[in-house]
Design a protein around this motif. Structure first.
Motif, PDB file in Angstrom:
ATOM      1  N   ASP A 170     -73.886   5.662  44.408  1.00 48.77           N
ATOM      2  CA  ASP A 170     -75.335   5.567  44.231  1.00 48.77           C
ATOM      3  C   ASP A 170     -75.740   6.251  42.926  1.00 48.77           C
ATOM      4  OD1 ASP A 170     -78.060   5.515  44.369  1.00 48.77           O
ATOM      5  OD2 ASP A 170     -78.220   6.422  46.356  1.00 48.77           O
ATOM      6  N   LEU A 171     -76.176   5.433  41.949  1.00 51.52           N
ATOM      7  CA  LEU A 171     -76.593   5.948  40.641  1.00 51.52           C
ATOM      8  C   LEU A 171     -78.079   5.695  40.404  1.00 51.52           C
ATOM      9  CD1 LEU A 171     -73.561   4.603  38.539  1.00 51.52           C
ATOM     10  CD2 LEU A 171     -73.770   6.795  39.726  1.00 51.52           C
ATOM     11  N   ALA A 172     -78.824   5.482  41.488  1.00 53.65           N
ATOM     12  CA  ALA A 172     -80.234   5.093  41.362  1.00 53.65           C
ATOM     13  C   ALA A 172     -81.077   6.184  40.705  1.00 53.65           C
ATOM     14  CB  ALA A 172     -80.806   4.745  42.736  1.00 53.65           C
ATOM     15  N   ASN A 173     -80.690   7.435  40.851  1.00 58.07           N
ATOM     16  CA  ASN A 173     -81.551   8.528  40.384  1.00 58.07           C
ATOM     17  C   ASN A 173     -81.052   9.199  39.104  1.00 58.07           C
ATOM     18  OD1 ASN A 173     -83.363   8.286  42.608  1.00 58.07           O
ATOM     19  ND2 ASN A 173     -81.880   9.365  43.888  1.00 58.07           N
ATOM     20  N   ILE A 174     -80.082   8.621  38.450  1.00 53.28           N
ATOM     21  CA  ILE A 174     -79.607   9.235  37.207  1.00 53.28           C
ATOM     22  C   ILE A 174     -80.635   9.016  36.098  1.00 53.28           C
ATOM     23  CG2 ILE A 174     -77.194   8.983  37.830  1.00 53.28           C
ATOM     24  CD1 ILE A 174     -77.064   6.591  35.950  1.00 53.28           C
ATOM     25  N   ASP A 175     -80.584   9.845  35.063  1.00 49.93           N
ATOM     26  CA  ASP A 175     -81.610   9.813  34.016  1.00 49.93           C
ATOM     27  C   ASP A 175     -81.430   8.655  33.039  1.00 49.93           C
ATOM     28  OD1 ASP A 175     -82.871  12.049  35.038  1.00 49.93           O
ATOM     29  OD2 ASP A 175     -81.627  13.448  33.888  1.00 49.93           O
ATOM     30  N   ASN A 176     -80.245   8.502  32.498  1.00 51.76           N
ATOM     31  CA  ASN A 176     -80.016   7.482  31.473  1.00 51.76           C
ATOM     32  C   ASN A 176     -79.096   6.400  32.021  1.00 51.76           C
ATOM     33  OD1 ASN A 176     -79.238   5.965  29.174  1.00 51.76           O
ATOM     34  ND2 ASN A 176     -79.693   7.712  27.843  1.00 51.76           N
ATOM     35  N   LYS A 177     -79.695   5.366  32.571  1.00 53.81           N
ATOM     36  CA  LYS A 177     -78.912   4.321  33.234  1.00 53.81           C
ATOM     37  C   LYS A 177     -78.110   3.492  32.240  1.00 53.81           C
ATOM     38  CE  LYS A 177     -81.796   3.987  37.356  1.00 53.81           C
ATOM     39  NZ  LYS A 177     -82.577   3.126  38.266  1.00 53.81           N
ATOM     40  N   GLU A 178     -78.669   3.277  31.056  1.00 52.59           N
ATOM     41  CA  GLU A 178     -77.957   2.454  30.075  1.00 52.59           C
ATOM     42  C   GLU A 178     -76.658   3.124  29.642  1.00 52.59           C
ATOM     43  OE1 GLU A 178     -78.711   0.765  25.589  1.00 52.59           O
ATOM     44  OE2 GLU A 178     -80.401   0.730  26.994  1.00 52.59           O
ATOM     45  N   ASP A 179     -76.726   4.422  29.375  1.00 51.82           N
ATOM     46  CA  ASP A 179     -75.512   5.143  28.986  1.00 51.82           C
ATOM     47  C   ASP A 179     -74.502   5.186  30.130  1.00 51.82           C
ATOM     48  OD1 ASP A 179     -76.410   5.582  26.451  1.00 51.82           O
ATOM     49  OD2 ASP A 179     -76.953   7.692  26.754  1.00 51.82           O
ATOM     50  N   ARG A 180     -74.996   5.391  31.355  1.00 49.33           N
ATOM     51  CA  ARG A 180     -74.076   5.446  32.499  1.00 49.33           C
ATOM     52  C   ARG A 180     -73.446   4.082  32.755  1.00 49.33           C
ATOM     53  NH1 ARG A 180     -73.059   9.044  36.679  1.00 49.33           N
ATOM     54  NH2 ARG A 180     -71.201   8.286  37.755  1.00 49.33           N
ATOM     55  N   LEU A 181     -74.227   3.016  32.574  1.00 53.51           N
ATOM     56  CA  LEU A 181     -73.666   1.670  32.723  1.00 53.51           C
ATOM     57  C   LEU A 181     -72.522   1.473  31.736  1.00 53.51           C
ATOM     58  CD1 LEU A 181     -73.913  -1.285  33.921  1.00 53.51           C
ATOM     59  CD2 LEU A 181     -75.229  -1.791  31.868  1.00 53.51           C
ATOM     60  N   ALA A 182     -72.758   1.837  30.475  1.00 49.40           N
ATOM     61  CA  ALA A 182     -71.718   1.682  29.459  1.00 49.40           C
ATOM     62  C   ALA A 182     -70.486   2.509  29.825  1.00 49.40           C
ATOM     63  CB  ALA A 182     -72.257   2.094  28.096  1.00 49.40           C
ATOM     64  N   LYS A 183     -70.698   3.734  30.307  1.00 42.63           N
ATOM     65  CA  LYS A 183     -69.577   4.598  30.676  1.00 42.63           C
ATOM     66  C   LYS A 183     -68.717   3.951  31.756  1.00 42.63           C
ATOM     67  CE  LYS A 183     -68.600   9.233  32.559  1.00 42.63           C
ATOM     68  NZ  LYS A 183     -67.856   8.754  33.740  1.00 42.63           N
ATOM     69  N   GLU A 184     -69.361   3.433  32.814  1.00 42.88           N
ATOM     70  CA  GLU A 184     -68.603   2.829  33.910  1.00 42.88           C
ATOM     71  C   GLU A 184     -67.995   1.488  33.499  1.00 42.88           C
ATOM     72  OE1 GLU A 184     -67.868   4.520  36.360  1.00 42.88           O
ATOM     73  OE2 GLU A 184     -69.407   6.071  36.459  1.00 42.88           O
ATOM     74  N   ALA A 185     -68.723   0.717  32.688  1.00 43.83           N
ATOM     75  CA  ALA A 185     -68.218  -0.595  32.264  1.00 43.83           C
ATOM     76  C   ALA A 185     -66.982  -0.457  31.384  1.00 43.83           C
ATOM     77  CB  ALA A 185     -69.313  -1.362  31.520  1.00 43.83           C
ATOM     78  N   PHE A 186     -66.976   0.543  30.510  1.00 44.41           N
ATOM     79  CA  PHE A 186     -65.850   0.727  29.591  1.00 44.41           C
ATOM     80  C   PHE A 186     -64.731   1.578  30.186  1.00 44.41           C
ATOM     81  CE2 PHE A 186     -69.176  -0.194  26.282  1.00 44.41           C
ATOM     82  CZ  PHE A 186     -68.578  -1.358  25.793  1.00 44.41           C
ATOM     83  N   GLU A 187     -64.900   2.034  31.418  1.00 43.41           N
ATOM     84  CA  GLU A 187     -63.864   2.807  32.098  1.00 43.41           C
ATOM     85  C   GLU A 187     -62.763   1.861  32.578  1.00 43.41           C
ATOM     86  OE1 GLU A 187     -61.293   5.033  33.684  1.00 43.41           O
ATOM     87  OE2 GLU A 187     -63.044   6.047  32.763  1.00 43.41           O
ATOM     88  N   LYS A 188     -61.567   2.021  32.039  1.00 45.99           N
ATOM     89  CA  LYS A 188     -60.464   1.103  32.335  1.00 45.99           C
ATOM     90  C   LYS A 188     -60.157   1.030  33.825  1.00 45.99           C
ATOM     91  CE  LYS A 188     -55.812  -0.037  30.710  1.00 45.99           C
ATOM     92  NZ  LYS A 188     -54.700   0.351  29.786  1.00 45.99           N
ATOM     93  N   GLY A 189     -60.334   2.148  34.532  1.00 48.62           N
ATOM     94  CA  GLY A 189     -60.046   2.155  35.961  1.00 48.62           C
ATOM     95  C   GLY A 189     -60.970   1.272  36.780  1.00 48.62           C
ATOM     96  N   ASN A 190     -62.076   0.828  36.189  1.00 47.56           N
ATOM     97  CA  ASN A 190     -63.011  -0.059  36.898  1.00 47.56           C
ATOM     98  C   ASN A 190     -62.774  -1.539  36.602  1.00 47.56           C
ATOM     99  OD1 ASN A 190     -64.409   2.067  38.101  1.00 47.56           O
ATOM    100  ND2 ASN A 190     -65.808   2.296  36.359  1.00 47.56           N
ATOM    101  N   TRP A 191     -61.876  -1.847  35.701  1.00 47.45           N
ATOM    102  CA  TRP A 191     -61.665  -3.245  35.301  1.00 47.45           C
ATOM    103  C   TRP A 191     -60.849  -3.998  36.335  1.00 47.45           C
ATOM    104  CZ3 TRP A 191     -59.712  -1.953  29.672  1.00 47.45           C
ATOM    105  CH2 TRP A 191     -60.770  -1.451  28.927  1.00 47.45           C
ATOM    106  N   PRO A 192     -61.062  -5.312  36.416  1.00 49.95           N
ATOM    107  CA  PRO A 192     -62.137  -6.113  35.823  1.00 49.95           C
ATOM    108  C   PRO A 192     -63.486  -5.750  36.454  1.00 49.95           C
ATOM    109  CG  PRO A 192     -60.325  -7.513  36.613  1.00 49.95           C
ATOM    110  CD  PRO A 192     -60.139  -6.165  37.212  1.00 49.95           C
ATOM    111  N   ALA A 193     -64.514  -5.613  35.603  1.00 52.12           N
ATOM    112  CA  ALA A 193     -65.821  -5.143  36.064  1.00 52.12           C
ATOM    113  C   ALA A 193     -66.889  -6.209  35.870  1.00 52.12           C
ATOM    114  CB  ALA A 193     -66.222  -3.882  35.305  1.00 52.12           C
ATOM    115  N   LEU A 194     -67.523  -6.596  36.977  1.00 50.68           N
ATOM    116  CA  LEU A 194     -68.672  -7.505  36.933  1.00 50.68           C
ATOM    117  C   LEU A 194     -69.948  -6.685  36.827  1.00 50.68           C
ATOM    118  CD1 LEU A 194     -68.265 -10.230  39.751  1.00 50.68           C
ATOM    119  CD2 LEU A 194     -68.260 -10.615  37.287  1.00 50.68           C
ATOM    120  N   ILE A 195     -70.841  -7.082  35.934  1.00 47.46           N
ATOM    121  CA  ILE A 195     -72.157  -6.448  35.843  1.00 47.46           C
ATOM    122  C   ILE A 195     -73.200  -7.483  36.243  1.00 47.46           C
ATOM    123  CG2 ILE A 195     -73.825  -5.281  34.364  1.00 47.46           C
ATOM    124  CD1 ILE A 195     -71.526  -4.449  32.557  1.00 47.46           C
TER     125      ILE A 195
END
Length: 693
Positions: free
Chosen positions: A280-305
């Motif tokens: 649950d990341l609904a209450n984090i401050d900077n969602k765009e930065d967190r999205l990029a962090k999780e999307a570019f995290e190799k352990g999450n690949w393949p990642a659908l957004i």
């Protein structure tokens, strides 16, 4: 039962401490299997979590036999390891393995559904995304019980996925018929199509079974503008079918009238073959930065957004690409795009960064290639809209649900569950991950109410005009006759008009009459000139917003149609568009929206205008123009192959006059296999993946 956090803590243990904890856990799960409901997600989800743990931790290899026993008890027979299982577990696994499907092993709930169908009963199945519903269809066909099969699918993308699988498994026994130009043989055949394609087939004959995927779309309350066409198409199939099988996810019940002509068994299960971790990341401050962090995290690949709309997908892909981080290997598809669509597209920049985009505008061969490259890791990030959620299988390990809307409307819990269900993949990612950037919608049970299962006397007008005479009550007959009188159309013409909506058909009639009084050049036949195309486009754009066709005005719509029709290769058309485009980068793919409307939408509107114009001039005939528009004014086989994953830019190089799909696809595959100079290395691999051997 152990929590998500408990499983995470378990990953940190090792040696005897891990073995002791896992042994206790297996004992607890075995007890829960006896005490809880057979489809309890906590229980069934424990099996794939254990499978992942045993696979990763060598000290747990000795537990594989008791794990297989646990999997057998839970009904997840496809998790039984026959190399280490005891004899009883091995016998069960072998008993539910289907050699005709390459040795696929079914689980308990699949077998229960299959037995219901093989007994001859109609079945409506509601099961999670990871249940393996498509495998049931293949198992039915493999049984040999059904000769003539019709399968309705909601999207062309899913159609292509089914075609590949069915061709590879059944092409020697069943011709796969998808296009109107193909004539179905007597005996064994599989009709495969969307509702728009199957509704007008004249060669269906008697069917052994009709299969409808994503059946919840029958309910108009789901706000799908193709719902009535689907109801009409399914009605026509059920009239001809000895049996039917409907499949869909997360439905609590199906409402039907006691007077309904059709009876069925309803099987609802929560049984799933993968587990999902939710963050649950609904209450984090900077969602765009967190999205990029999780999307570019190799352990999450393949990642659908998941995002709300094509424009949103385009802009987000561009934003992520601008961060300068390159992942995967998208350089070749980016170069190919530049060479075949023109330089300077934002989409090409995203691809070069390893970020794919999938939504309803993207040309089908391109979208199919993006999914293929996503699955094999070359495009490890794929930004998508709901078009990818509706049945297309991917190898996604993670799903990042970034938006909470679809086309400006908040999605409900049903849609949210379908999106979330895309995380994880049996045999690849036992445990998927879902990242929530907004609070989930409130949980509400969804019941489906298909009009064709209700009181037909209350059916919408768009369905009434498709009901056959034997099912027409006196009241329905009066309603149909009243509609025909209001529009001054025959029953057959009413069915054509219903595709665009009867209210819009009435509006089109009024504008045709006004255009005729004003001397507009709408009474033409054969190949229209520029002004004649424009006269019809002007009428259409008074009923539909030009933006729905990817243009700003009826004049631009006319211009695009005229340019598309010119005798040139499709590559030249795209190069012309790229040179002349003046808008924002994120909207450049509006040309794809225009092309999609040429496939479906515009031809039907032209046909309705033609019907009313013919009332005033019997020589009016748009038939040639409307027949060529869906194939982009090119040979039909090129467009058909584009749907099958081979872009027109490639197939045009090999096309010969009067080619069939079979001849042309064989010629292209043969060229790829021998290393023909008309194909580069990247295109060769593309073709070999798209055209089954």
């Amino acid at each position: 039962m152990i929590t998500q956090q408990g499983w995470e803590e378990l990953q940190l243990l090792a040696g005897d401490a891990l073995k002791s904890r896992v042994f206790s856990l297996i004992r607890d799960i075995a007890g829960a299997i006896q005490e809880r409901e057979i489809d309890d997600p906590d229980v069934t989800g424990s099996v794939p979590r254990l499978a992942k743990l045993i696979q990763e931790k060598k000290e747990l290899f000795s537990y594989r036999e008791i794990f297989s026993t646990l999997a057998r008890s839970a009904g997840l027979w496809n998790y039984i390891d026959t190399d280490t299982a005891d004899v009883r577990d091995e016998i069960i696994a072998e008993a539910v393995t289907v050699p005709a499907l390459g040795g696929v092993t079914l689980h308990r709930e699949q077998v229960a559904a299959l037995n219901t169908l093989l007994s001859g009963k109609n079945l409506i199945l509601s099961a999670p995304t990871s249940f393996g519903k498509s495998l049931l269809i293949d198992a039915l066909i493999a049984s040999g019980k059904y000769e003539r099969v019709a399968i309705v699918l909601p999207t062309i993308a899913l159609l292509d996925e089914f075609r590949r699988r069915l061709v590879s498994r059944f092409s020697e026994r069943y011709p796969i018929v998808m296009y109107h130009s193909e004539v179905a043989p007597p005996g064994n055949v599989i009709f495969l199509g969307t509702q728009e394609r199957l509704i007008n087939r004249k060669d269906l004959g008697r069917l052994d079974i009709a299969i409808v995927d994503e059946f919840y779309k029958l309910d108009p309350n789901r706000q799908d503008d193709r719902s009535m066409t689907l109801n009409a198409a399914v009605y026509q199939l059920l009239r001809r079918a000895n049996q039917f099988f409907f499949l869909g996810p997360n439905i609590e019940g199906v409402r039907f009238s006691t007077d309904s002509r059709w009876r069925f068994e309803f099987l609802r299960t929560r049984f799933s073959t993968v587990a999902v971790d939710t963050f649950d990341l609904a209450n984090i401050d900077n969602k765009e930065d967190r999205l990029a962090k999780e999307a570019f995290e190799k352990g999450n690949w393949p990642a659908l957004i998941f995002v709300s709309s094509p424009d949103r997908a385009n802009s987000l892909a561009d934003q992520l690409a601008e961060r300068g981080q390159v992942v995967g290997d998208g350089s070749e598809i980016s170069t190919w795009f530049d060479e075949n669509f023109g330089m300077g597209w934002a989409l090409s920049r995203s691809l070069a960064a390893g970020i794919g985009v999938h939504h309803g505008r993207i040309p089908r061969a391109l979208a199919s290639q993006f999914v293929r490259m996503f699955n094999n890791g070359e495009l490890p990030i794929l930004i998508c809209t709901s078009t990818l959620i509706e049945g297309v299988n991917t190898a996604a390990k993670s799903v990042l649900i970034y938006d909470k809307k679809i086309n400006r409307e908040d999605y409900d819990f049903f849609t949210f569950s379908n999106i979330r269900g895309r995380a994880g993949r049996l045999g690849q990612h036992y445990v998927g991950s879902v990242f929530l950037f907004n609070s989930p919608p409130p949980r509400l049970d969804v019941e489906v109410e298909p009009p064709l299962f209700g009181d037909l006397d209350e059916a919408p007008d768009e369905l009434v005009v498709h009901i056959s005479d034997e099912d027409l009550s006196p009241r329905l007959t009066d309603r149909r006759d009243d509609i025909a009188d209001r529009l001054n159309l025959t029953p057959e013409e009413l069915r054509i008009a219903s595709v665009v909506g009867l209210d819009q058909a009435i509006a089109l009639r009024q504008y045709v009459n006004a255009a005729a009084r004003n001397g507009a050049d709408i009474f033409w036949h054969g190949y229209p000139d520029y002004n004649q195309i424009g006269a019809v486009c002007e009428i259409i754009c008074k009923v539909r917003q030009p933006s729905s066709f990817g243009v700003f005005s009826h004049k631009q719509l006319t211009f695009y149609l005229f340019e598309l029709r010119k005798n040139r290769q499709i590559k030249e058309f795209f190069f012309w568009y790229t040179r002349t485009y003046k808008g924002q980068d994120s909207n450049q793919d509006s040309i794809f929206k225009f092309l999609r409307s040429c496939e479906y939408g515009l031809p039907q509107l032209f046909a309705v205008v033609e019907m009313f114009a013919r009332r005033k001039d019997a020589n009016t005939n748009y038939g040639l123009f409307t027949a060529e528009m869906p194939r982009w004014f090119r040979p039909e086989v090129l467009k058909n192959l584009d749907e099958q994953g081979v872009p027109i830019q490639i197939s045009e190089r090999f096309y010969l006059l009067d080619d069939t799909v079979a001849r042309l696809s064989k010629r292209i595959r043969d060229a790829a296999e021998r290393g023909d100079s008309h194909l580069n290395k990247f295109e060769t691999e593309w073709v070999l993946a798209a055209i089954p051997n």
